[in-house]
Design an enzyme around this catalytic site. Structure first.
Site, PDB file in Angstrom:
ATOM      1  N   LYS A  23       0.859  -1.184   0.000  1.00  0.00           N
ATOM      2  CA  LYS A  23       0.000   0.000   0.000  1.00  0.00           C
ATOM      3  C   LYS A  23       0.893   1.230   0.000  1.00  0.00           C
ATOM      4  O   LYS A  23       1.716   1.413   0.900  1.00  0.00           O
ATOM      5  CB  LYS A  23      -0.894  -0.018   1.231  1.00  0.00           C
ATOM      6  CG  LYS A  23      -1.765   1.217   1.367  1.00  0.00           C
ATOM      7  CD  LYS A  23      -2.714   1.108   2.549  1.00  0.00           C
ATOM      8  CE  LYS A  23      -3.467   2.396   2.757  1.00  0.00           C
ATOM      9  NZ  LYS A  23      -4.372   2.327   3.911  1.00  0.00           N
TER      10      LYS A  23
ATOM     11  N   LYS B 298      -2.263  -1.560  -3.732  1.00  0.00           N
ATOM     12  CA  LYS B 298      -3.130  -0.385  -3.608  1.00  0.00           C
ATOM     13  C   LYS B 298      -2.305   0.885  -3.651  1.00  0.00           C
ATOM     14  O   LYS B 298      -1.294   0.944  -2.962  1.00  0.00           O
ATOM     15  CB  LYS B 298      -3.871  -0.481  -2.267  1.00  0.00           C
ATOM     16  CG  LYS B 298      -4.734   0.711  -1.944  1.00  0.00           C
ATOM     17  CD  LYS B 298      -5.255   0.609  -0.546  1.00  0.00           C
ATOM     18  CE  LYS B 298      -6.013   1.882  -0.231  1.00  0.00           C
ATOM     19  NZ  LYS B 298      -6.403   1.956   1.143  1.00  0.00           N
TER      20      LYS B 298
ATOM     21  N   GLU C  52       7.300  -6.492   0.455  1.00  0.00           N
ATOM     22  CA  GLU C  52       6.099  -6.378   1.296  1.00  0.00           C
ATOM     23  C   GLU C  52       5.133  -7.539   1.023  1.00  0.00           C
ATOM     24  O   GLU C  52       4.548  -8.117   1.933  1.00  0.00           O
ATOM     25  CB  GLU C  52       5.381  -5.049   1.029  1.00  0.00           C
ATOM     26  CG  GLU C  52       6.042  -3.830   1.650  1.00  0.00           C
ATOM     27  CD  GLU C  52       5.784  -3.715   3.155  1.00  0.00           C
ATOM     28  OE1 GLU C  52       5.180  -4.629   3.739  1.00  0.00           O
ATOM     29  OE2 GLU C  52       6.203  -2.696   3.741  1.00  0.00           O
TER      30      GLU C  52
HETATM   31  C1  PBG Z   1      -7.287   3.218   6.030  1.00  0.00           C
HETATM   32  C2  PBG Z   1      -7.586   3.146   4.601  1.00  0.00           C
HETATM   33  C3  PBG Z   1      -7.437   4.121   3.608  1.00  0.00           C
HETATM   34  C4  PBG Z   1      -7.992   3.590   2.452  1.00  0.00           C
HETATM   35  C5  PBG Z   1      -8.409   2.310   2.765  1.00  0.00           C
HETATM   36  N1  PBG Z   1      -8.132   2.049   4.073  1.00  0.00           N
HETATM   37  C6  PBG Z   1      -6.957   5.506   3.688  1.00  0.00           C
HETATM   38  C7  PBG Z   1      -5.565   5.818   4.018  1.00  0.00           C
HETATM   39  O1  PBG Z   1      -4.689   4.959   4.110  1.00  0.00           O
HETATM   40  O2  PBG Z   1      -5.362   7.010   4.226  1.00  0.00           O
HETATM   41  C8  PBG Z   1      -8.119   4.302   1.150  1.00  0.00           C
HETATM   42  C9  PBG Z   1      -9.226   3.831   0.284  1.00  0.00           C
HETATM   43  C10 PBG Z   1      -9.578   4.748  -0.814  1.00  0.00           C
HETATM   44  O3  PBG Z   1      -8.942   5.790  -1.063  1.00  0.00           O
HETATM   45  O4  PBG Z   1     -10.559   4.428  -1.493  1.00  0.00           O
HETATM   46  N2  PBG Z   1      -5.998   3.082   6.419  1.00  0.00           N
END
Ligand code: PBG
Length: 327
Positions: free
Chosen positions: A195, A248, A233
């Site tokens: 992520k 992601k 990761e």
């Molecule tokens: C929480 C989380 C986030 C997203 C999913 N889980 C936001 C972040 O990391 O700030 C983003 C999902 C999206 O943008 O649709 N940690």
């Protein structure tokens, strides 16, 4: 001459040789559940996406069942936040109540909807970071037991799967151990393995009210300049017994998806995030792109790159278009 056009002459011929298909059953639709009553409000930066109080969930649950999508992923917007994000693991936290509500509703209807609980603290902490702070820094190891508690609370409420999204090292293992120790050996964990710290989460942070109050997330989410590190990761989550891996965001990271596909035999998910959704919606609303064609091309690209599962706010739109197409 190589005549590659031979296989493109008619729609029937093209269908015959098409390599990739978007499967509705492989799409996951995220929803935001809020503390409070009688709330159904559109997220301004995400047209068509709403935040619901638990008592207003029935209609969207019906729609998801009707569309036969692969599942839903829940995010909580609590009324009360504190330093340690305690609503994330409260038995009666908003997500826990939403899960029980959805599971009871589906049982009543004799239908099944797969419910995935996102596990993170950022929506629940007063400072908006994904773990607890020590001396102003996110404390990895002190945050792990809280993630494990949140996962347990979600699974006890009836979640079919949990997905830790905070990018804490060791979080998949911490959750796996807690689930196993409490008899939930059959509940899978989907790691948000690679992520990246991304501007494309901005609309989500409006929706979930989860922007960090100070600083940013670059001390725990990945640097978007790094591809090889993403593979580390993914390997780490696999080693920690994640059942599904994830990359992601999706759109600007298809090289990572492709490389991940080659590296692992686990199911691979991509998260088509809020900012990507917002771009497509904005362009479509202004008549700059045909939404249906743009979204179809986009979702197809995720599967072609190697994803097995796509988490996307377009899931229900796509399912509806699909149905019109086959009617
Ligand atoms: C929480 C989380 C986030 C997203 C999913 N889980 C936001 C972040 O990391 O700030 C983003 C999902 C999206 O943008 O649709 N940690």
């Amino acid at each position: 001459m190589q005549r590659l056009r031979r296989l493109r002459h008619s729609a029937a011929m093209r269908d015959l040789v098409a390599e990739t298909q978007v499967r509705t059953g492989a799409l996951v639709y995220p929803i935001f559940v809020m503390d409070g009553e009688n709330i159904e409000e559109e997220v301004p930066s995400m047209p068509g996406v709403f935040r619901y109080s638990v008592d207003r969930l029935e209609q969207i649950v019906d729609e998801m069942l009707d569309c036969h999508i692969g599942g839903t992923m829940l995010f909580g917007v609590p009324a009360h936040k504190d330093e340690r994000g305690s609503e994330a693991y409260a038995e009666n936290g908003v997500v826990q109540r939403a899960i029980r509500y959805i599971k009871t509703l589906c049982a009543k209807k004799g239908k099944e909807l797969l419910v995935i609980a996102d596990i993170c603290l950022c929506e629940y902490t007063s400072h908006g970071h994904c773990g607890v702070l020590s001396d102003g820094d996110v404390d990895n190891d002190a945050s792990l037991p809280l993630h494990a508690k949140a996962a347990l609370a979600a699974v006890r409420a009836g979640a079919d799967m949990v997905a830790p999204s905070s990018m804490m090292d060791g979080v998949v293992a911490a959750i796996r151990e807690a689930l196993d120790a409490n008899g939930f050996v059959s509940t899978p964990v989907m790691g948000y393995s690679a992520k990246f710290a991304s501007v494309f989460y901005s609309p989500f942070r409006d929706a979930a009210d989860s922007a960090p109050q100070t600083g940013d997330r670059r001390g725990y989410q990945m640097d978007f300049r790094n591809g090889r590190e993403a593979l580390r990761e993914l390997a780490a989550d696999e080693e920690e017994c994640a059942d599904i891996l994830m990359v992601k965001p999706a759109l600007a990271y298809l090289d990572i998806v492709h490389a991940a596909r080659a590296q692992t035999n686990l199911p691979l998910a991509v998260y088509n995030v809020s900012g990507e959704y917002a771009m497509f919606k904005a362009a479509a609303q202004r008549g700059m792109l045909d939404e249906k064609r743009a979204v179809t091309e986009l979702l197809t690209a995720f599967f072609r790159a190697g994803a097995d599962i796509v988490i996307t706010y377009h899931a229900l739109d796509w399912a509806h278009w699909q149905r019109e197409h086959s009617a």
